[in-house]
Scaffold this motif. Sequence first.
Motif, short mmCIF file in Angstrom:
data_model
loop_
_atom_site.label_atom_id
_atom_site.label_comp_id
_atom_site.label_asym_id
_atom_site.label_seq_id
_atom_site.Cartn_x
_atom_site.Cartn_y
_atom_site.Cartn_z
N ASN A 341 37.19 33.45 44.73
CA ASN A 341 38.10 34.28 43.93
C ASN A 341 39.24 33.47 43.31
OD1 ASN A 341 36.98 36.94 43.94
ND2 ASN A 341 37.36 37.01 46.15
N LYS A 345 39.72 33.93 39.27
CA LYS A 345 40.97 34.31 38.63
C LYS A 345 41.18 33.58 37.31
CE LYS A 345 43.57 35.34 42.88
NZ LYS A 345 44.70 34.89 43.75
N GLN A 442 47.50 40.80 36.47
CA GLN A 442 46.77 40.66 37.74
C GLN A 442 45.62 41.67 37.85
OE1 GLN A 442 49.18 40.08 41.40
NE2 GLN A 442 50.98 40.08 40.03
N ARG A 444 43.83 42.81 35.38
CA ARG A 444 42.71 42.41 34.52
C ARG A 444 42.03 41.20 35.16
NH1 ARG A 444 46.84 43.10 30.67
NH2 ARG A 444 47.02 40.84 30.42
N ARG A 445 40.98 41.46 35.91
CA ARG A 445 40.41 40.37 36.74
C ARG A 445 38.91 40.56 36.98
NH1 ARG A 445 42.21 44.42 39.81
NH2 ARG A 445 41.13 44.93 41.79
N GLU A 447 36.39 39.68 40.36
CA GLU A 447 36.39 39.28 41.77
C GLU A 447 34.95 39.08 42.26
OE1 GLU A 447 38.51 42.08 44.13
OE2 GLU A 447 40.49 41.48 43.35
#
Length: 456
Positions: A341, A345, A442, A444-445, A447
């Motif tokens: 992760n 990011k 944060q 908008r990611r 994972e």
Amino acid sequence: MKHLSRFLLVTILVLGCTTVQAQDENNPWVIGIGVNAVDSYPANEDSPFNGFFETDHYNILPSVSRISVARYIGAGFSGELAGSINRIDNIDGVSVDDLTYYSVDLTGLYGFRNLINEDGWFDPYLGVGPGYTWLDEEGNFTVNGTLGFNFWFTDNIAFNIQTTYKHTMDDQSEGGFRHFQHVAGFKIAFGGTDTDGDGIYDDEDECPEVAGLKEFNGCPDSDGDGIPDKDDACPDQAGPAEFNGCPDSDGDGIADPQDECPNVAGEMALKGCPDADGDGIKDSADDCPNEAGPSANNGCPWPDSDGDGVLDKDDQCPDVAGTTANNGCPEVTVEVINELNEYSKTILFDLGKSSIREESYPALTSIAEIMNEYPQTVFHIEGHTDSQGSDALNLRLSKERAASVKNFLVEQDGIDASRITSEGYGESRPIATNKTAAGRQQNRRVEVSLEKNREK
């Protein structure tokens, strides 16, 4: 001379005739010689069937006066042809001029010896058949009934007595008279067949085509082990009775024909073959005869190439140490997920689109390298957005961005498609406030998680 010629003719007929039927082959032929007495007195109308033993009206020629030849047919039956000669001076108790008596008789006999005692000396019999009798020049047909007894001294010689009632077909013609003929003499049996010449008649020879030994009823014992060939499973190799005449060359208690390893002592369960390592696989079929192993691996122990305690046959990652719980493969830890992760990011997309920006490619390659360290693990790619825009738009965009990452890892980095799933969750799972620019960034990611831990 005329009478002598007639007797010689009868003799030739008797000795030259045989029956059509064959029989058991132990002394089937019997020749009889004896003296006959002709007595009409008990058979005449004035003295019907009386005075059998009153010899004063017997007609006897004091010499050999009857000969016969018989052939055994089978089941107690035999056929006999007999010829007789006599001088008649008494008929029905009345003196007559000396008349010459000749007879030829064909009789079917049934003996009771086998019913009484097959090997006994007492042999009674009954008979019936036709005959022809001459008195001087006149002859007459007769129907005969016979009762007799043979007393066997040996297998071949018997003393014989019999009486035959001869009923004349025409009593009114000259030469025709009812009478009894009593006979006493000897019988000689001969003619047994010994096909193989071993001195044992075929009917008593259990192996009539092959010369053998008397103690084995005519059967041979080729290997001399005391078991006749017919009962010997190995007639050309000496062996004990417990193995039906077969040898046990290696002494393991298994006869050679049933022993797959006849020259090496072995085990009954392995058909006489040895098993040095005791794994239940005979040495000749064991790739590791001195090291126990399962039959599925040809008698060799299963390897554990990566030393993780999971045998290669059960290890889904035989070249990488793993855990038993994960079938020999390494398990993904929290630390590994965190590392994935950290890279995820840095993945950037074009504004409002699902296309990945080129500067994100190194991060995706690093993610692929980590995933390859866990070949049995299925990873889940999650797409998330901030709250700006409509829910529907955000959900679609998150799904497309998660799918875009999956496709890149499959198509560009060679990850098996079955090992990656993807899903978009829109703005439903924020990790920061959507009220500030920093918080929305944060949210908008992308994972990475484990598929098995995915929230359905």
